[in-house]
Design a protein around this motif. Sequence first.
Motif, PDB file in Angstrom:
ATOM      1  N   ASP A 462       0.840  -1.190   0.000  1.00 26.71           N
ATOM      2  CA  ASP A 462       0.000   0.000   0.000  1.00 26.71           C
ATOM      3  C   ASP A 462       0.879   1.244   0.000  1.00 26.71           C
ATOM      4  O   ASP A 462       1.970   1.270   0.583  1.00 26.71           O
ATOM      5  CB  ASP A 462      -0.930   0.000   1.214  1.00 26.71           C
ATOM      6  N   GLN A 486      -9.520  -2.817 -12.054  1.00 22.46           N
ATOM      7  CA  GLN A 486     -10.792  -2.743 -11.333  1.00 22.46           C
ATOM      8  C   GLN A 486     -11.861  -1.993 -12.117  1.00 22.46           C
ATOM      9  O   GLN A 486     -13.054  -2.194 -11.915  1.00 22.46           O
ATOM     10  CB  GLN A 486     -10.596  -2.091  -9.945  1.00 22.46           C
ATOM     11  N   ASP A 487     -11.453  -1.122 -13.040  1.00 21.11           N
ATOM     12  CA  ASP A 487     -12.430  -0.365 -13.826  1.00 21.11           C
ATOM     13  C   ASP A 487     -12.696  -1.000 -15.177  1.00 21.11           C
ATOM     14  O   ASP A 487     -13.333  -0.402 -16.040  1.00 21.11           O
ATOM     15  CB  ASP A 487     -11.971   1.081 -14.001  1.00 21.11           C
ATOM     16  N   VAL A 496      -2.412   6.142 -11.443  1.00 18.79           N
ATOM     17  CA  VAL A 496      -3.221   6.445 -10.263  1.00 18.79           C
ATOM     18  C   VAL A 496      -2.941   7.883  -9.860  1.00 18.79           C
ATOM     19  O   VAL A 496      -1.781   8.259  -9.643  1.00 18.79           O
ATOM     20  CB  VAL A 496      -2.880   5.486  -9.107  1.00 18.79           C
ATOM     21  N   PRO A 499      -6.949   8.862  -4.476  1.00 22.33           N
ATOM     22  CA  PRO A 499      -6.931   7.797  -3.472  1.00 22.33           C
ATOM     23  C   PRO A 499      -7.977   6.738  -3.787  1.00 22.33           C
ATOM     24  O   PRO A 499      -8.978   6.989  -4.443  1.00 22.33           O
ATOM     25  CB  PRO A 499      -7.257   8.554  -2.180  1.00 22.33           C
ATOM     26  N   GLY A 500      -7.726   5.525  -3.319  1.00 20.53           N
ATOM     27  CA  GLY A 500      -8.686   4.458  -3.554  1.00 20.53           C
ATOM     28  C   GLY A 500      -8.033   3.099  -3.513  1.00 20.53           C
ATOM     29  O   GLY A 500      -6.834   2.939  -3.241  1.00 20.53           O
ATOM     30  N   SER A 501      -8.860   2.091  -3.784  1.00 25.33           N
ATOM     31  CA  SER A 501      -8.409   0.702  -3.847  1.00 25.33           C
ATOM     32  C   SER A 501      -8.300   0.314  -5.317  1.00 25.33           C
ATOM     33  O   SER A 501      -9.244   0.466  -6.085  1.00 25.33           O
ATOM     34  CB  SER A 501      -9.404  -0.211  -3.123  1.00 25.33           C
ATOM     35  N   TYR A 502      -7.133  -0.182  -5.712  1.00 24.95           N
ATOM     36  CA  TYR A 502      -6.875  -0.531  -7.106  1.00 24.95           C
ATOM     37  C   TYR A 502      -6.571  -2.017  -7.181  1.00 24.95           C
ATOM     38  O   TYR A 502      -5.742  -2.532  -6.422  1.00 24.95           O
ATOM     39  CB  TYR A 502      -5.728   0.312  -7.656  1.00 24.95           C
ATOM     40  N   THR A 516      -4.293  -6.427  -4.872  1.00 22.36           N
ATOM     41  CA  THR A 516      -4.943  -5.160  -4.574  1.00 22.36           C
ATOM     42  C   THR A 516      -3.966  -4.264  -3.841  1.00 22.36           C
ATOM     43  O   THR A 516      -3.204  -4.723  -2.990  1.00 22.36           O
ATOM     44  CB  THR A 516      -6.208  -5.368  -3.714  1.00 22.36           C
ATOM     45  N   PHE A 518      -3.830  -0.359  -1.915  1.00 20.30           N
ATOM     46  CA  PHE A 518      -4.581   0.794  -1.426  1.00 20.30           C
ATOM     47  C   PHE A 518      -3.674   2.014  -1.522  1.00 20.30           C
ATOM     48  O   PHE A 518      -2.563   2.033  -0.983  1.00 20.30           O
ATOM     49  CB  PHE A 518      -5.040   0.586   0.020  1.00 20.30           C
ATOM     50  N   SER A 520      -3.407   5.977  -0.705  1.00 17.98           N
ATOM     51  CA  SER A 520      -3.971   7.099   0.035  1.00 17.98           C
ATOM     52  C   SER A 520      -3.120   8.330  -0.212  1.00 17.98           C
ATOM     53  O   SER A 520      -1.959   8.234  -0.605  1.00 17.98           O
ATOM     54  CB  SER A 520      -4.034   6.787   1.536  1.00 17.98           C
TER      55      SER A 520
END
Length: 763
Positions: A462, A486-487, A496, A499-502, A516, A518, A520
């Motif tokens: 992360d 993820q999209d 990126v 912020p978010g979970s990728y 995955t 994260f 921030s």
Amino acid sequence: ININSSGIYSLQISNICFSASDTIIVSVNANPPHIDLPSSIKLCTSDTLLLNAGLSGVQFLWNDSSHSSSLAITTPGLYSLTVSNSCGADSDTISVVAAGPPPSVSLGQDILFCSFDVPVITPVSSNVISWLWQNGSVDSTYSVIAPGIITVQATNDCGTSYDTLIAALSPGIPSLLLGADTSLCPGESLLLFVNIPNVGILWSDGSTNPDFSAYSSGSFYASISNMCGTSSDTININSLPPIPVLDLGIDQSLCPGDLITLSPGIAGVNYFWQDGSTDSTFSTIQAQFIILTISNACGFDTDTLMISENSNGPQIDLGPDILACEGNAVNLTSGIFGVNYLWQDGTTASNYTTTVSGTYILQVNNSCGSDADTVNVMIDNVPPSVNLGGDTLVCEGQIVLLSADVYPGTSVTWQDGTSSSIYSVTSSGTYILYESNHCGNASDTIDITFSGTAPQAELGGDTVLCEGQSIRLTAQADAETSIVWQDGTSSPGYLVFAPGSYHLTTFNHCGIASDTIFVSYEVPPLDFDLGPDTLLCPGESIILTTPQTDLLITWQDGSHTESVIANQPLLYSLTLSNACGTKTDSVNIDFDQRSLSFELDHNINWCAGDTIFLDAGQSFLAHYLWSTGDITPEIQVASPGLYSVSVTTDCNSVLQDIEIVPDENCSPDFYIPTIFSPNDDNVNDYFTISYSSSFEPLFVACSIFDRWGNMVFNTNQVSFAWDGRSKNSILNPGVYVYRIQFTYLLGGSTFSKLVSGDLTLIR
């Protein structure tokens, strides 16, 4: 002569020697010129516009100072013209406006349209103001309702452009006829052909050639199309049965008086016996040579049978024992006619069909005798069925096991000659399995390719980013591996910036992997304030505290506590930091070491007219409060009395009293004359002041005025001498008034005194 009317004027001059004359025609025009230019006119790109006033007999002056009767214009702008004659002048302006380039228009390529269409022609154009089509339409588009030549005229202020295209009507799509439904014999084919020009062709198998060969029964479909539509047709082809194999059996013997009936039992054929009869059966009671021909649409077959007369009994032979496969029906044929039949189960047909294993017995008899035969039928096993599956792509390092699922009595052979029921595959290649038994043979082939490795998905730990930063996530994949973020995107890299979970998923035929991360975002530390610089009194301290924060705290001494005690004269600094930056503030802590001191006497003598300066000023910033209410470091007093001053700093405070007492022994400390004579005799030529030895002047301001109040002299010099002049002009004798302000030091004290009086100037 003054002329004010039109006419012919002559002059003759002469003397005793000569004479001369001349004539002039004078026309009187009382009208000055008048000019009227258009308010504006348009100028096309690359054109030259000639402005002309349309006047004669006048002088011209254009805005560019030219004097021609016309002006050539190549650029837009505001132009002016002044015309004049002896009677006056007039002027006007004209605005030349850019009209742009001439129009351009293109209708494009000629068009082909269908009868049910109404194509709309939209020209590609620029700088067009108005349109005119060949039918008088003025729209910017044109709807084609009939074939012909289409012409458009595009116009603007700078010209006209034309273009033409031909609109042709496309022929409609004709009906497609493949012919009537038909039937084919085995091995026959039917050639279907589409002989229609300028159409697209599509057969039911996806082919697009004009001809199509049908080799089997079924429904065959074709469609033809052009821009105006589609037409299609279907033909059904049925399969005709092949001509059956005709077998009348073995030659027969006929007992005298018996009847033999031949019945082949073949349906769907035509019969033709040697005697010309066409029945499906033939009976005879005499020996003879029998010929039968059967036929259908696909051909014919012929067989013969000899019937002889024999007094011996019938001979029956069912043949050898039979080995058949499961699911098959075994037909036992007697092969003899003209006899009675009796099978072991009591049936009396000439043939016997069975689907189970067993012993089968047939008895035959006629008037000449009887006979019997036995045959054993063994129904066992099935035809081999080999299925190795579809071609396979496997990952490097894996093992593929191929399996032969066989019944007992079936032999197995692999492509390399081995005969195991399980075959282990570890390398790419083509693998073949052969199976065989009494019911048949079968084989299958599989291509196995070893390629690729298990996918990987590793995005790392992360991550914390700062505002404005971005990070690029990368997927490690080869040509055989698919990537899904993820999209739903599938690029090898993913940028990126929020912020978010990728999430990353990679997959191929070897498996699937995912990971995955994260992300921030942190903001840099914000500005903060430790407060103003602070002055403390000896022995005092303050507590400096950090703002409420989860940032890293670092004081100037390297400590990381949330607060420090400031008890030393020092520059205290605090730094708040994180991965995105640092913010620092500092505060100076000092201690007030100032001590108050006074140079004022407690008792000061005063003479009438004196102004005494009381100065309690310190060399540093302090607060003052006099008993008079003044808050300045010094005050002026002009009368005796008791005065006090309070001087304070942040840490100290002192109060002192000063008493101003009248002096009984006051005497003048300076001398001001009342008369002087500035006549340059070196005696009393200057007005000046004399001071006693105890009088120490600090400041003197002297002003002298005449009797009308005009200032004639002014100086700020302690020692001055006035010569009776004003602005270098000698003044007249008379009485003048002086006004003198003294600031002086006497006995260690500062005094101020204002003195005024009369001064007489004599010459």
